[in-house]
Scaffold this active site. Structure first.
Site, mmCIF file in Angstrom:
data_model
loop_
_atom_site.group_PDB
_atom_site.id
_atom_site.type_symbol
_atom_site.label_atom_id
_atom_site.label_comp_id
_atom_site.label_asym_id
_atom_site.label_seq_id
_atom_site.Cartn_x
_atom_site.Cartn_y
_atom_site.Cartn_z
ATOM 1 C CG HIS A 136 -16.110 69.240 -14.299
ATOM 2 N ND1 HIS A 136 -15.311 68.165 -14.608
ATOM 3 C CD2 HIS A 136 -15.273 70.220 -13.889
ATOM 4 C CE1 HIS A 136 -14.042 68.475 -14.395
ATOM 5 N NE2 HIS A 136 -13.986 69.720 -13.945
ATOM 6 C CB CYS A 155 -13.597 73.367 -12.482
ATOM 7 S SG CYS A 155 -13.994 74.855 -13.422
#
Length: 221
Positions: A136, A155
């Protein structure tokens, strides 16, 4: 012929096509106690202006203390509070909740709305895995200038999300349609025309195309 290679130990991502790295960028990976795992998968879709469905562990350990210290924290950060995962019922008023009474667990569901301070930035890339890991964007751009970039909760944050979006879609540049959607804050799922293999590896020593040897710290021991 086309794939993504993420070297967790080296804090970089490469997009490869026909054996050549056509796009390289810095990444931010999980802290040593929230290590990003090594695995392989296939990127299936992207989401523009995503919501951040905050994991319960992060809500409890990271965000609850901030809300307890500052009663306006959730409101300032555009974080909505729900009784459960049925978001259509409507959000709760955080001012009506005694946050200091929560001693263990976390009885609510938190979701950060899309926007300039959203932790996922303007776009995320999704691929099936049992760890709930994805790529992301991020509003915290200054961290990419650090040499050791282990700051996330697992992440992977990317330095060049729009360039990666174009590569994933098989284009040289991001389309005007997607650029408009990103600019207008519209949340939309964008399926890739072909799934894109992704390899998350942990390599502390590697040789580049100029035969130069690179070393990285063994951040996960």
């Amino acid at each position: 012929k086309r794939y993504l290679l993420v070297n967790l130990a080296g804090f970089w991502l490469a997009a490869a096509e026909h054996g050549e790295h056509v796009l390289n960028m810095r990444t931010i990976v999980g802290r040593d106690y929230r290590a990003t795992p090594s695995f392989t998968s296939q990127v299936s879709h992207m989401v523009s202006n995503p919501y951040w469905n905050i994991p319960a562990s992060i809500a409890r350990k990271d965000l609850l203390p901030k809300q307890q210290q500052n009663p306006d924290y959730f409101s300032t950060e555009n974080i909505s509070v729900y009784a459960n995962y049925n978001y259509e019922v409507g959000a709760l008023d955080p001012n009506t909740i005694d946050w200091h009474a929560i001693k263990q667990g976390f009885p609510y569901v938190l979701r950060q709305e899309p926007g300039s301070n959203n932790a996922l930035g303007a776009i995320k890339f999704m691929f099936a895995n049992p760890f709930n890991i994805y790529l992301h964007d991020t509003p915290s751009r200054s961290l990419f200038h650090k040499d050791v970039r282990a700051f996330s909760s697992g992440c992977i944050r990317m330095e060049k999300p729009l360039e990666l979006a174009a590569f994933a879609l098989g284009e040289k540049n991001i389309s005007a349609e997607i650029a408009t959607e990103l600019a207008h804050g519209k949340t939309k799922t964008i399926n890739l025309p072909q799934h894109l293999p992704i390899y998350l590896v942990y390599i502390t020593t590697w040789v580049d195309k100029f035969n130069k040897v690179h070393f990285s710290p063994d951040i996960y021991g």
